[in-house]
Design an enzyme around this catalytic site. Structure first.
Site, PDB file in Angstrom:
ATOM      1  N   ASP A  41      -0.642   4.380   1.305  1.00  0.00           N
ATOM      2  CA  ASP A  41       0.005   3.800   1.220  1.00  0.00           C
ATOM      3  C   ASP A  41       1.210   3.572   0.923  1.00  0.00           C
ATOM      4  OD1 ASP A  41       0.850   1.014  -0.567  1.00  0.00           O
ATOM      5  OD2 ASP A  41       0.642   2.577  -2.307  1.00  0.00           O
ATOM      6  N   GLU A  64       8.874  -1.867  -0.237  1.00  0.00           N
ATOM      7  CA  GLU A  64       7.576  -2.436  -0.722  1.00  0.00           C
ATOM      8  C   GLU A  64       7.637  -1.349  -2.531  1.00  0.00           C
ATOM      9  OE1 GLU A  64       3.812  -2.884  -2.810  1.00  0.00           O
ATOM     10  OE2 GLU A  64       4.432  -1.299  -2.108  1.00  0.00           O
ATOM     11  N   GLU A  65       7.999  -0.305  -1.849  1.00  0.00           N
ATOM     12  CA  GLU A  65       7.611   0.319  -3.439  1.00  0.00           C
ATOM     13  C   GLU A  65       8.726   0.221  -4.288  1.00  0.00           C
ATOM     14  OE1 GLU A  65       5.081   1.483  -4.182  1.00  0.00           O
ATOM     15  OE2 GLU A  65       3.959   2.542  -2.196  1.00  0.00           O
ATOM     16  N   HIS A  76       3.972  -1.908   4.588  1.00  0.00           N
ATOM     17  CA  HIS A  76       4.735  -1.149   3.882  1.00  0.00           C
ATOM     18  C   HIS A  76       4.435   0.524   4.765  1.00  0.00           C
ATOM     19  CE1 HIS A  76       4.155   0.417   0.325  1.00  0.00           C
ATOM     20  NE2 HIS A  76       3.279  -0.587   0.584  1.00  0.00           N
ATOM     21  N   HIS A 104      -1.264   6.191  -4.984  1.00  0.00           N
ATOM     22  CA  HIS A 104      -0.170   7.037  -5.475  1.00  0.00           C
ATOM     23  C   HIS A 104      -0.625   8.976  -6.007  1.00  0.00           C
ATOM     24  CE1 HIS A 104       2.661   3.249  -6.537  1.00  0.00           C
ATOM     25  NE2 HIS A 104       2.111   3.303  -5.546  1.00  0.00           N
ATOM     26  N   ASP A 125      -1.968  -3.861   2.922  1.00  0.00           N
ATOM     27  CA  ASP A 125      -1.607  -2.411   2.075  1.00  0.00           C
ATOM     28  C   ASP A 125      -3.383  -2.140   1.845  1.00  0.00           C
ATOM     29  OD1 ASP A 125      -0.306  -1.470   0.403  1.00  0.00           O
ATOM     30  OD2 ASP A 125       0.906  -2.783   0.005  1.00  0.00           O
TER      31      ASP A 125
END
Length: 346
Positions: free
Chosen positions: A189, A223-224, A72, A324, A244
Site C-alpha cells: 500500500d 496520501e497516508e 501514492h 498497514h 490503491d
C-alpha cells in the site's frame, strides 16, 4: 495478443525497486526521482509537481474528457519526537503506523545533514528474561523506542551524531516474492499499484496504444496523511481513480488473487456509473474481481473531490492482506488490476 506475463514481470520488478526506496509521507524526493527516471526510460512525458508528486501524460484523443489515475508512493513511517536521556529515541507516527507492528523492526534514521543511521524499534526493556511484564505491556508510542546502532548512552551522544527531533525514521520493508507468485512486504500500500501504473505506461508505449481519452497518472506523496490527491488535476479531466490496494479480511469478498472494485468506503459511495462500468468490463474480460465496501478506508481521489474538483471517481486495486502491517498480495491480483485498467481505457 497482449503478453500479460511480460507486463506483470515488469510490474513486480518495479514494485521491488520502489519498495527499496524509503519514502514515508512527505519524504518523497528519492522515490519521485526514480519515477521520473523510469518514465524517461519509457519515453513518457512526466514532471514533478510543486507539491512534490509526479504527473505523467500518456496521451490520448479526447483531451476534454481526460482520466486521471492516482497512486501514492508515500508510506507509513515514524519521526523522532524526543531524544531520551538514555540515548534512545521516542517516535511519533507518520500516517497510520501502529506501534505493535513497528516493534522489533529494523529502521533507518534519516538526519537532516549528517547521514543515515541504523537502529531497531523495540519495546522499552525488551528482554523477556528481565522484564516480567513483557506480555502485559500495552504497545504504544510511549512504550516502544528506537535503539540506535551506535555507541550512545546519553542524549548528548545522540545529538553529536546530528540526530534531532523531526528526523524521519524509515522501517525496513522486508520485501519477498515467492516462487508461487505471492508478493510480501511492508508498504505494498501503495507501491504495488504505483508499479501497476508504470506497467500500464509501458504497455501504452510498447504497443503504441492511443487511448480514446487523454490519460494522466499522478503519483502522490501525502496520501497516508490525507491530502495527497488534493491538487494538480490536469485541465480537461472529468474522471479520476485511486489505484490503491484492495482490502482482504473478515467480511470481505476480495482475495489477493483478485482486483477489488470499491463501491463505498469511509468517504461515502464511489460514482455509481463508474463502478457499474468496471464490473461490466471485469465480467466481459473474465477477470477475477470482487466488489466490496471498506468501512475504515480513505483514498487519494476523495481528497481530489474534497478539493472541489468536478469529476467522477472510482477506486480499484489488487487484493492486499494485512493492510498497514506486513502485507501480502499475488501476481494474479496484479494482472487482474492491470487488465481492468487496460479494458476500461481501451
Amino acid at each position: 495478443m497482449t503478453d500479460y506475463k511480460k507486463y506483470v514481470d515488469y510490474i513486480v520488478n518495479q514494485a521491488q525497486a520502489l519498495l527499496a526506496i524509503d519514502s514515508p509521507s512527505g519524504y518523497g524526493r528519492a522515490v519521485t526521482d526514480y519515477l521520473l527516471e523510469e518514465f524517461g526510460r519509457l519515453g513518457v512525458k512526466a514532471h514533478r509537481t510543486v507539491k512534490g508528486g509526479v504527473i505523467a501524460d500518456l496521451g490520448g484523443r479526447a483531451s476534454d474528457d481526460g482520466i486521471l489515475l492516482e497512486a501514492h508512493c508515500d508510506t507509513l513511517g515514524g519521526m523522532v519526537h524526543q531524544i531520551k536521556s538514555n540515548g534512545r529515541l521516542k517516535l511519533t507516527n507518520v500516517g497510520g503506523m501502529k506501534p505493535a507492528n513497528a516493534e522489533a523492526e529494523n529502521v533507518r534514521i534519516i538526519t537532516k545533514a549528517d547521514g543515515i543511521y541504523e537502529g531497531t524499534c523495540q519495546l522499552t526493556d525488551a528482554s523477556v528474561h528481565v522484564n516480567g511484564d513483557y506480555e502485559k505491556t500495552e504497545r504504544s508510542w510511549d512504550t516502544v523506542e528506537v535503539l540506535i546502532d551506535e555507541p550512545v548512552k546519553t542524549a548528548d551522544d545522540v545529538r553529536k551524531l546530528g540526530i534531532m527531533p523531526g528526523d524521519y525514521v524509515c522501517f525496513e520493508p522486508r520485501t519477498r516474492v515467492t516462487a508461487s507468485g505471492y508478493i510480501k512486504s511492508r508498504f505494498l500500500d501503495d507501491k504495488l499499484s504505483a508499479a501497476i501504473l508504470l506497467g500500464y505506461a509501458k504497455y501504452v508505449k510498447d504497443e503504441q496504444v492511443v487511448p480514446e481519452r487523454r490519460v494522466y497518472e499522478h503519483f502522490t506523496i501525502y496520501e497516508e496523511v490525507g491530502h495527497g490527491g488534493s491538487a494538480s488535476v490536469p485541465a480537461g479531466v472529468t474522471e479520476a481513480w485511486s489505484v490503491d490496494m484492495g482490502c482482504v479480511g473478515e467480511g470481505l469478498q476480495c482475495t489477493e488473487h483478485e482486483v477489488s472494485i470499491c463501491a463505498k468506503d469511509s468517504g461515502g459511495p464511489y460514482n455509481y456509473d463508474v463502478v457499474c462500468r468496471m464490473v461490466e468490463l471485469a465480467k466481459v474480460e473474465g477477470l477475477g474481481f470482487a466488489v466490496d465496501i471498506y468501512p475504515h478506508y480513505g483514498s487519494d481521489v476523495e481528497a481530489t473531490l474534497r478539493a472541489g474538483n468536478d469529476i467522477r471517481h472510482g477506486l480499484i486495486g489488487p487484493g492486499v492482506y494485512a493492510s498497514h502491517g506486513y502485507e501480502r498480495s499475488h501476481r494474479d491480483g496484479v494482472e487482474n488490476t492491470f487488465r481492468l485498467i487496460r479494458a476500461y481505457l481501451g
